[in-house]
Structures are given as structure tokens and as C-alpha cells.
Design an enzyme around this catalytic site. Sequence first.
Site, PDB file in Angstrom:
ATOM      1  N   PRO A 185      -4.749  -7.333  -6.937  1.00 17.78           N
ATOM      2  CA  PRO A 185      -5.531  -5.993  -5.838  1.00 17.78           C
ATOM      3  C   PRO A 185      -6.145  -4.901  -6.538  1.00 17.78           C
ATOM      4  O   PRO A 185      -4.548  -4.570  -6.225  1.00 17.78           O
ATOM      5  CB  PRO A 185      -5.044  -6.197  -4.296  1.00 17.78           C
ATOM      6  CG  PRO A 185      -3.293  -7.382  -4.977  1.00 17.78           C
ATOM      7  CD  PRO A 185      -3.676  -7.593  -6.422  1.00 17.78           C
ATOM      8  N   THR A 186      -6.310  -3.822  -6.758  1.00 20.25           N
ATOM      9  CA  THR A 186      -6.985  -2.177  -6.334  1.00 20.25           C
ATOM     10  C   THR A 186      -7.719  -1.847  -5.672  1.00 20.25           C
ATOM     11  O   THR A 186      -8.716  -1.651  -5.574  1.00 20.25           O
ATOM     12  CB  THR A 186      -6.833  -2.120  -8.390  1.00 20.25           C
ATOM     13  OG1 THR A 186      -8.150  -2.737  -8.167  1.00 20.25           O
ATOM     14  CG2 THR A 186      -6.595  -2.400  -8.989  1.00 20.25           C
ATOM     15  N   SER A 214      -8.296  -6.075  -2.108  1.00 17.78           N
ATOM     16  CA  SER A 214      -7.005  -4.927  -1.924  1.00 17.78           C
ATOM     17  C   SER A 214      -7.325  -4.891   0.100  1.00 17.78           C
ATOM     18  O   SER A 214      -8.453  -4.536   0.343  1.00 17.78           O
ATOM     19  CB  SER A 214      -6.632  -3.823  -2.733  1.00 17.78           C
ATOM     20  OG  SER A 214      -6.122  -2.800  -1.897  1.00 17.78           O
ATOM     21  N   THR A 250       2.199  -7.872   0.064  1.00 19.13           N
ATOM     22  CA  THR A 250       2.551  -6.552  -0.981  1.00 19.13           C
ATOM     23  C   THR A 250       4.222  -5.920  -0.690  1.00 19.13           C
ATOM     24  O   THR A 250       3.924  -5.067   0.310  1.00 19.13           O
ATOM     25  CB  THR A 250       2.114  -5.817  -1.587  1.00 19.13           C
ATOM     26  OG1 THR A 250       0.407  -6.786  -2.051  1.00 19.13           O
ATOM     27  CG2 THR A 250       2.892  -4.539  -2.517  1.00 19.13           C
ATOM     28  N   LYS A 300       3.905 -10.552  -3.220  1.00 14.01           N
ATOM     29  CA  LYS A 300       4.138  -9.953  -5.065  1.00 14.01           C
ATOM     30  C   LYS A 300       4.688  -8.377  -4.610  1.00 14.01           C
ATOM     31  O   LYS A 300       4.473  -7.700  -3.351  1.00 14.01           O
ATOM     32  CB  LYS A 300       2.322  -9.199  -4.221  1.00 14.01           C
ATOM     33  CG  LYS A 300       2.494  -8.176  -5.926  1.00 14.01           C
ATOM     34  CD  LYS A 300       0.708  -7.911  -5.207  1.00 14.01           C
ATOM     35  CE  LYS A 300       0.505  -6.680  -6.911  1.00 14.01           C
ATOM     36  NZ  LYS A 300       0.431  -5.487  -6.682  1.00 14.01           N
ATOM     37  N   HIS A 348       4.283  -2.648  -9.084  1.00 17.02           N
ATOM     38  CA  HIS A 348       3.578  -2.093  -8.317  1.00 17.02           C
ATOM     39  C   HIS A 348       2.704  -0.709  -9.370  1.00 17.02           C
ATOM     40  O   HIS A 348       1.998  -0.240  -9.914  1.00 17.02           O
ATOM     41  CB  HIS A 348       3.285  -0.732  -7.236  1.00 17.02           C
ATOM     42  CG  HIS A 348       2.513  -1.389  -6.843  1.00 17.02           C
ATOM     43  ND1 HIS A 348       2.414  -1.808  -5.101  1.00 17.02           N
ATOM     44  CD2 HIS A 348       0.956  -0.330  -6.344  1.00 17.02           C
ATOM     45  CE1 HIS A 348       1.498  -1.555  -4.309  1.00 17.02           C
ATOM     46  NE2 HIS A 348       0.674  -0.917  -5.190  1.00 17.02           N
ATOM     47  N   ARG A 377       3.085   2.867  -9.748  1.00 15.99           N
ATOM     48  CA  ARG A 377       2.951   3.276  -8.982  1.00 15.99           C
ATOM     49  C   ARG A 377       3.887   3.875  -8.028  1.00 15.99           C
ATOM     50  O   ARG A 377       3.438   4.708  -7.221  1.00 15.99           O
ATOM     51  CB  ARG A 377       2.068   3.411  -8.589  1.00 15.99           C
ATOM     52  CG  ARG A 377       0.432   2.951  -9.499  1.00 15.99           C
ATOM     53  CD  ARG A 377      -0.452   2.652  -8.769  1.00 15.99           C
ATOM     54  NE  ARG A 377      -1.643   3.049  -8.000  1.00 15.99           N
ATOM     55  CZ  ARG A 377      -2.441   4.037  -8.534  1.00 15.99           C
ATOM     56  NH1 ARG A 377      -1.994   4.302  -9.950  1.00 15.99           N
ATOM     57  NH2 ARG A 377      -3.106   4.480  -8.012  1.00 15.99           N
ATOM     58  N   GLY A 402       1.012  -3.640 -16.933  1.00 21.92           N
ATOM     59  CA  GLY A 402       0.983  -3.002 -18.521  1.00 21.92           C
ATOM     60  C   GLY A 402      -0.005  -4.052 -18.839  1.00 21.92           C
ATOM     61  O   GLY A 402      -0.120  -3.117 -20.727  1.00 21.92           O
ATOM     62  N   GLY A 440      -3.954  -5.972 -13.815  1.00 22.07           N
ATOM     63  CA  GLY A 440      -4.249  -4.848 -12.816  1.00 22.07           C
ATOM     64  C   GLY A 440      -5.323  -3.463 -13.480  1.00 22.07           C
ATOM     65  O   GLY A 440      -6.709  -3.921 -13.538  1.00 22.07           O
TER      66      GLY A 440
HETATM   67  C1  LIG Z   1      -5.096   2.173  -9.091  1.00 26.41           C
HETATM   68  C2  LIG Z   1      -4.760   1.233  -8.633  1.00 26.41           C
HETATM   69  C3  LIG Z   1      -4.867   0.711  -7.184  1.00 26.41           C
HETATM   70  C4  LIG Z   1      -3.484  -0.462  -6.486  1.00 26.41           C
HETATM   71  N1  LIG Z   1      -3.826  -0.850  -5.559  1.00 26.41           N
HETATM   72  C5  LIG Z   1      -3.231  -1.777  -4.830  1.00 26.41           C
HETATM   73  C6  LIG Z   1      -3.810  -2.617  -4.033  1.00 26.41           C
HETATM   74  O1  LIG Z   1      -4.130  -2.274  -2.674  1.00 26.41           O
HETATM   75  N2  LIG Z   1      -2.355  -3.112  -3.316  1.00 26.41           N
HETATM   76  C7  LIG Z   1      -1.410  -4.157  -4.419  1.00 26.41           C
HETATM   77  O2  LIG Z   1      -0.563  -4.816  -3.964  1.00 26.41           O
HETATM   78  N3  LIG Z   1      -1.221  -3.748  -5.591  1.00 26.41           N
HETATM   79  C8  LIG Z   1      -1.843  -2.238  -5.941  1.00 26.41           C
HETATM   80  N4  LIG Z   1      -2.004  -1.797  -7.078  1.00 26.41           N
HETATM   81  C9  LIG Z   1      -1.150  -2.435  -7.739  1.00 26.41           C
HETATM   82  C10 LIG Z   1      -1.565  -3.558  -8.457  1.00 26.41           C
HETATM   83  O3  LIG Z   1      -1.716  -4.757  -7.988  1.00 26.41           O
HETATM   84  C11 LIG Z   1      -0.897  -4.190  -9.738  1.00 26.41           C
HETATM   85  O4  LIG Z   1       0.130  -4.746  -9.590  1.00 26.41           O
HETATM   86  C12 LIG Z   1      -0.241  -3.073 -11.448  1.00 26.41           C
HETATM   87  O5  LIG Z   1      -2.371  -2.279 -11.624  1.00 26.41           O
HETATM   88  C13 LIG Z   1      -0.413  -3.837 -12.540  1.00 26.41           C
HETATM   89  O6  LIG Z   1      -0.019  -3.185 -13.313  1.00 26.41           O
HETATM   90  P1  LIG Z   1      -1.369  -3.125 -15.006  1.00 26.41           P
HETATM   91  O7  LIG Z   1      -2.652  -2.024 -14.004  1.00 26.41           O
HETATM   92  O8  LIG Z   1      -0.577  -1.940 -15.364  1.00 26.41           O
HETATM   93  O9  LIG Z   1      -1.664  -3.906 -15.113  1.00 26.41           O
HETATM   94  C14 LIG Z   1      -2.633  -0.524  -7.591  1.00 26.41           C
HETATM   95  C15 LIG Z   1      -3.046  -0.392  -8.463  1.00 26.41           C
HETATM   96  C16 LIG Z   1      -3.931   0.469  -9.099  1.00 26.41           C
HETATM   97  C17 LIG Z   1      -4.128   0.823 -10.601  1.00 26.41           C
END
Ligand SMILES: Cc1cc2nc3c(=O)[nH]c(=O)nc-3n(C[C@H](O)[C@H](O)[C@H](O)COP(=O)(O)O)c2cc1C
Length: 419
Positions: A88-89, A117, A166, A262, A286, A289, A319, A340
Site C-alpha cells: 500500500p502506498t 492504501s 498497519t 504489516k 514502513h 518512513r 529496500g 513499495g
Molecule cells: C509514498 C509512500 C506511501 C506509503 N503509504 C503507505 C500506506 O498508506 N500504508 C502502509 O501501510 N504503508 C505505506 N507505505 C509503506 C509501504 O507499504 C512499504 O512498507 C514500503 O514502501 C516498503 O519499502 P520500499 O518502498 O523500500 O519497498 C508507504 C510508502 C511510501 C514510499
Amino acid sequence: MKTDPPVPRDAAGCYSIEDLRRLARRRLPRAVFDFYDGGAEDETTLAENRSAYERWRLSPRVLVDVAEASTDCTLLGAPAGMPAAIAPTGAAGFGWRTADLALARAAAQQGIPYTLSSSATTAIETIANEAPGRHWFQAYVLRNQDFFWQLIARARAADYEALVITVDLPVGGKRERDLHNHFSIPFRFSARNLRDFASRPRWALEMLLRGMPVMENLRGLETTATSATGIASSVGRSYDPAFDWARMAEVRGRWPRKLIVKGVSRGDDARRLAAMGADAIVVSNHGGRQLDGAVSSLRALPEVLAATGGRIPVLVDGGIRRGGDIAKALALGAHGVLLGRATLFGAVAAGDAGAQRALHILHDELLRTLRLCGAARVDALGADLLRPCDDGCAWPLPTATAQARPDAVAALPAAAAHA
Ligand SMILES: Cc1cc2nc3c(=O)[nH]c(=O)nc-3n(C[C@H](O)[C@H](O)[C@H](O)COP(=O)(O)O)c2cc1C
């Protein structure tokens, strides 16, 4: 064997996820790109999520028949084109208006689940109606409990296969790139970010003509940030920091389908979640983040695998930028991965074409890695293929029990079995 979809034209010059990332950086205002690319505080965890993969090298088997190699597998009880799902992003529509749909469609084409998301700019029902394939819905637990349960009821009515809760975001992380760039959601205009937006006229024109996207599923929820210092936690402020084990048990009791948790990094938490009836766990921080300085997710994986002992599938994210990274996560015992930024960069760089391109690249690299490692199937990836990159710089390999994969394909051809 499954063949990849034709190469989409817009992103055709991109041969790696890094190429797609560069394309996204060229297209987007800095504030928007940094929101996707950045992490919390010193970005230590963001960097370590990535470098953890570089600490392992592959020791390939030779003289294995890999002519019919395939990435097909079973993921959470259903067939998948590779052991991956789209993570989810939220807020992807700020980069490319239809990014959520692009990701969902590309996922269906590749035969993998797509996770929407709760902070997406596309409604739960739109994904269900306009994108084929397997859909998972990710929810943050909101202070407004009625609103939270309504979201979950909508996901159930729209036939989402799984609910992803999450748990690594009781409060929003401190993302300093966003603070410097005056980036918040909803957008607040300042002289600085207006100059930035104007530097990307195509992006700015699209936003001017069609208006800024909104988080469709959170419409009606009080979330507004009052200043740029509310950054990145403008939505985070709606999340419930009081959410605890008792409330998680309530979620389990009220959601009858697959429940995926998650944002887990510890063995004790994972063991308790498995005992509570979670159907799967995602080892995740996450994408770096939230808590900076948190252990990288690949490093946390063995502890979670050992604690759950193969009782439920364990996925990992953070990653992953190469098919070879997916292979290493699987070799360490992960049941699958979430993608992600790797796929997000594709979608915000070039919409449908970019999302497809990202998955095409990752699938191609994973299949190539399998073949080059003498593994005809993903189930044949095991710890025997891994070596530390240098003496002392990796961590101990998982035990056989920790690597047991609950719904792995039962019968493997002899050549594909673990050596
Ligand atoms: C721009 C962005 C928005 C994200 N939004 C969510 C979200 O709404 N819900 C959630 O559980 N994780 C969110 N994540 C985390 C991702 O689901 C995931 O755990 C993470 O991107 C994995 O790391 P990677 O980007 O290095 O692959 C977000 C990540 C990014 C980069």
C-alpha cells in the site's frame, strides 16, 4: 511458462527500477518526489533496508535443468505469478493521477495481489470495479472508530480478499525532506512550493486542470494540517495511538477473511499475532518512513521466522529494487515480498506503462536470478544459496524450521528441491 506483457512504450528506455526512479524525479516537483523517495530523520533505516540486501551474496548451483523455470507460486492460498504483492502506498495520485489504478492493473497482469492504501487517492469501489485481479485493503486504525469500521465494511462489500492492518504508525514519522519542501497533505501553497511546482509545467498543468487529488477513502474525516509543521502527520493525526492487542483481537473477530498484519519487526510480537489468528505477517518498518534507527526489515526477518516457526506466512518489504533482492528474501525464508517504491516509481513516472514496466523488470530479474542460481522454482531458493558478502558482515543463516513455508507448492520436481 508465463510470458511477460509487451514492453510499454513510455518507460521503454528504463531497464532498472533506478531508471524509473530517475524518470519520476525528472517528471515530478521536488516536494512530491521527495515525499515518495524520502524517509524519516537521518534516513538510516531507509538506507539500511537497501544495504541489508548487499550484505548477502549468492552461491549458484550448476548443472540444474532450468529450461522450464518459472516464478509461479502460491501466495496466501491462491496462485500468483511471483511471490510478491504491491504494497500500500498512499497519495500516489499526487504523482500520477491514476497511479493506484495503474498499479492495480499491472498487478493483475502479472498475477499478483494489489494492496490499496486507506490513504489512496482512489476509492475502494473504483479499484474493485475497474481493475481485475486479487485485491487487498490496507487500513490504518483511526481514532474515529465508526469511520474505521465503515471503511472495513466497504472493503468487505467490494469483495477484497484480505485486510492489511498497519501497526507501525501510532504517530506520523518525522520526515525532514517534507518539512524543508513545505509539503503537506492536503497541499498548502507557499512561495517555495509554488516555485517548485512551476518547475514541472506538465505536472502543474495537470493539477491545475483537474484539481489536486484527495484521499478518497478518508473524505469526511477531520485531518487537516494547519501548517507545514504538521507535515506528513497531517493524516497521521487521525490514527489512533491507543490501538492495542485487545483492539487487534476485535479486528480479528470482526473480519472473517484473511487478516495480514504489516509493520512487525520482533519475534515476540509475531508469535502473539500468529496465536491470535493473524493469517500472515509483513516484516516492515514502513520503508524507513517512521522510526528512524529501526532495524532493517531483512535483518528482522529471521527473528520473526524463528518465532512463527512456519505456522503462518511471513512476507517482508523495504529496500527491494531488484529481482535478485526478492530471491535473497526468499532464500532467507520469506514466503513473499511486498513491493513499495519499486513499483510506485514506475506508476508516478509513467502511469500504466510505468507500473507495468516496473513489474516486468522485477519479474524478468527474478526469473533470470532463479535460472542463474540453478533453481527452477521459487521454492528451490534456500539458505544454501547464500553467503555473507565478506567475513563477518552478514548475520547467521536461518534454521530449517524457520524456513518452512506454510503454503508452498507441495510437490517439487527433484531438481528443484533444496540441496
Ligand atoms: C509514498 C509512500 C506511501 C506509503 N503509504 C503507505 C500506506 O498508506 N500504508 C502502509 O501501510 N504503508 C505505506 N507505505 C509503506 C509501504 O507499504 C512499504 O512498507 C514500503 O514502501 C516498503 O519499502 P520500499 O518502498 O523500500 O519497498 C508507504 C510508502 C511510501 C514510499
